[in-house]
Design a protein around this motif. Sequence first.
Motif, short mmCIF file in Angstrom:
data_model
loop_
_atom_site.label_atom_id
_atom_site.label_comp_id
_atom_site.label_asym_id
_atom_site.label_seq_id
_atom_site.Cartn_x
_atom_site.Cartn_y
_atom_site.Cartn_z
N PHE A 152 74.60 29.24 95.46
CA PHE A 152 74.54 30.65 95.08
C PHE A 152 73.96 31.51 96.20
O PHE A 152 72.88 31.26 96.70
N MET A 153 74.73 32.51 96.60
CA MET A 153 74.37 33.52 97.59
C MET A 153 74.22 33.00 99.02
O MET A 153 73.83 33.75 99.89
N LYS A 154 74.51 31.73 99.28
CA LYS A 154 74.56 31.27 100.67
C LYS A 154 75.81 31.84 101.31
O LYS A 154 76.86 31.90 100.67
N GLU A 155 75.72 32.23 102.57
CA GLU A 155 76.90 32.74 103.25
C GLU A 155 77.54 31.60 104.05
O GLU A 155 76.86 30.89 104.78
N TYR A 156 78.84 31.47 103.88
CA TYR A 156 79.62 30.47 104.62
C TYR A 156 80.55 31.21 105.56
O TYR A 156 81.09 32.27 105.23
N ASN A 157 80.76 30.61 106.72
CA ASN A 157 81.63 31.22 107.72
C ASN A 157 82.77 30.28 108.08
O ASN A 157 82.54 29.08 108.28
N PHE A 158 83.96 30.83 108.13
CA PHE A 158 85.17 30.09 108.47
C PHE A 158 85.92 30.90 109.53
O PHE A 158 85.74 32.11 109.62
N GLU A 159 86.77 30.23 110.29
CA GLU A 159 87.57 30.97 111.27
C GLU A 159 88.85 30.22 111.58
O GLU A 159 88.96 29.00 111.40
N PHE A 160 89.86 30.98 112.01
CA PHE A 160 91.10 30.40 112.52
C PHE A 160 91.69 31.34 113.55
O PHE A 160 91.36 32.52 113.60
N GLN A 161 92.55 30.81 114.38
CA GLN A 161 93.24 31.60 115.40
C GLN A 161 94.63 31.93 114.87
O GLN A 161 95.34 31.05 114.36
N LEU A 162 95.01 33.18 114.97
CA LEU A 162 96.32 33.62 114.49
C LEU A 162 97.38 33.27 115.55
O LEU A 162 97.74 34.07 116.39
N GLY A 213 97.36 35.88 118.13
CA GLY A 213 96.43 35.53 119.19
C GLY A 213 94.98 35.83 118.87
O GLY A 213 94.08 35.27 119.48
N PHE A 214 94.73 36.71 117.92
CA PHE A 214 93.36 37.05 117.55
C PHE A 214 92.73 35.93 116.73
O PHE A 214 93.42 35.20 116.02
N LYS A 215 91.42 35.82 116.80
CA LYS A 215 90.68 34.96 115.89
C LYS A 215 90.37 35.76 114.63
O LYS A 215 90.13 36.96 114.70
N VAL A 216 90.38 35.08 113.50
CA VAL A 216 90.03 35.68 112.22
C VAL A 216 88.80 34.94 111.70
O VAL A 216 88.76 33.71 111.70
N TYR A 217 87.80 35.72 111.27
CA TYR A 217 86.55 35.18 110.77
C TYR A 217 86.38 35.59 109.30
O TYR A 217 86.58 36.74 108.96
N VAL A 218 86.02 34.63 108.48
CA VAL A 218 85.83 34.89 107.05
C VAL A 218 84.38 34.59 106.69
O VAL A 218 83.86 33.51 107.01
N LYS A 219 83.72 35.55 106.05
CA LYS A 219 82.38 35.37 105.48
C LYS A 219 82.56 35.31 103.98
O LYS A 219 83.19 36.18 103.39
N LEU A 220 82.00 34.27 103.36
CA LEU A 220 82.23 34.04 101.94
C LEU A 220 80.96 33.51 101.29
O LEU A 220 80.22 32.72 101.89
N LYS A 221 80.71 33.96 100.05
CA LYS A 221 79.57 33.43 99.30
C LYS A 221 79.91 33.32 97.82
O LYS A 221 80.76 34.04 97.31
N VAL A 222 79.23 32.39 97.16
CA VAL A 222 79.30 32.28 95.71
C VAL A 222 78.35 33.36 95.19
O VAL A 222 77.16 33.33 95.46
N SER A 223 78.89 34.32 94.44
CA SER A 223 78.06 35.44 93.97
C SER A 223 77.56 35.28 92.55
O SER A 223 76.56 35.87 92.17
N LYS A 224 78.26 34.45 91.75
CA LYS A 224 77.85 34.30 90.36
C LYS A 224 78.57 33.09 89.77
O LYS A 224 79.66 32.76 90.17
N ILE A 225 77.93 32.47 88.79
CA ILE A 225 78.56 31.40 88.02
C ILE A 225 78.36 31.73 86.56
O ILE A 225 77.23 31.93 86.10
N ILE A 260 83.46 30.37 88.69
CA ILE A 260 82.68 30.61 89.91
C ILE A 260 83.25 31.84 90.58
O ILE A 260 84.45 31.91 90.87
N LEU A 261 82.40 32.83 90.80
CA LEU A 261 82.83 34.08 91.44
C LEU A 261 82.44 34.06 92.91
O LEU A 261 81.31 33.69 93.26
N PHE A 262 83.38 34.46 93.75
CA PHE A 262 83.19 34.53 95.19
C PHE A 262 83.34 35.97 95.65
O PHE A 262 84.14 36.72 95.10
N GLU A 263 82.61 36.33 96.71
CA GLU A 263 82.76 37.62 97.37
C GLU A 263 82.79 37.38 98.86
O GLU A 263 82.13 36.46 99.36
N GLY A 264 83.55 38.23 99.58
CA GLY A 264 83.57 38.04 101.01
C GLY A 264 84.27 39.14 101.77
O GLY A 264 84.76 40.12 101.20
N GLU A 265 84.27 38.94 103.08
CA GLU A 265 84.91 39.86 104.01
C GLU A 265 85.59 39.04 105.10
O GLU A 265 85.16 37.92 105.39
#
Length: 141
Positions: free
Chosen positions: A12-22, A84-96, A101-106
Amino acid sequence: MHEVLENIKDEFMKEYNFEFQLNSELYYWTETNLNLKYQVLSTSSLIEYVHKCGFEIIKPYLTEKMVCVVSKTNFEHISITPQGFKVYVKLKVSKIIGNTILFEGEAFDEINKIAQFSFERKVISKKTLERKSLEKLNKLN
């Protein structure tokens, strides 16, 4: 299943980071035949990627008898991302709530924010999924 959901609360509320190259056609917008000089990230592929990120967060908590399905998504794609750009995703579990399980991110590219979103995943038993699928298939026959 209740014990599994209790354990997920540790996330809960931990931020996770993911990325990929387009750099793959799998992510490109292809709904028209515009033949753009530069390929761009499609909204549908970004949504799919975000959903997979959510699954990666909770996968360690699921037993072999469980699945976790997306049941709702709210997604705003606010900026274009060229190949060619990298894409970064920030994601967290906001509520259960119950088995939901609810997720929020950018999401960002190397220049700016490209999306904001929230979505829900429901933890259900494989037997329930199989039973409901079979019930619906039997309605066709």
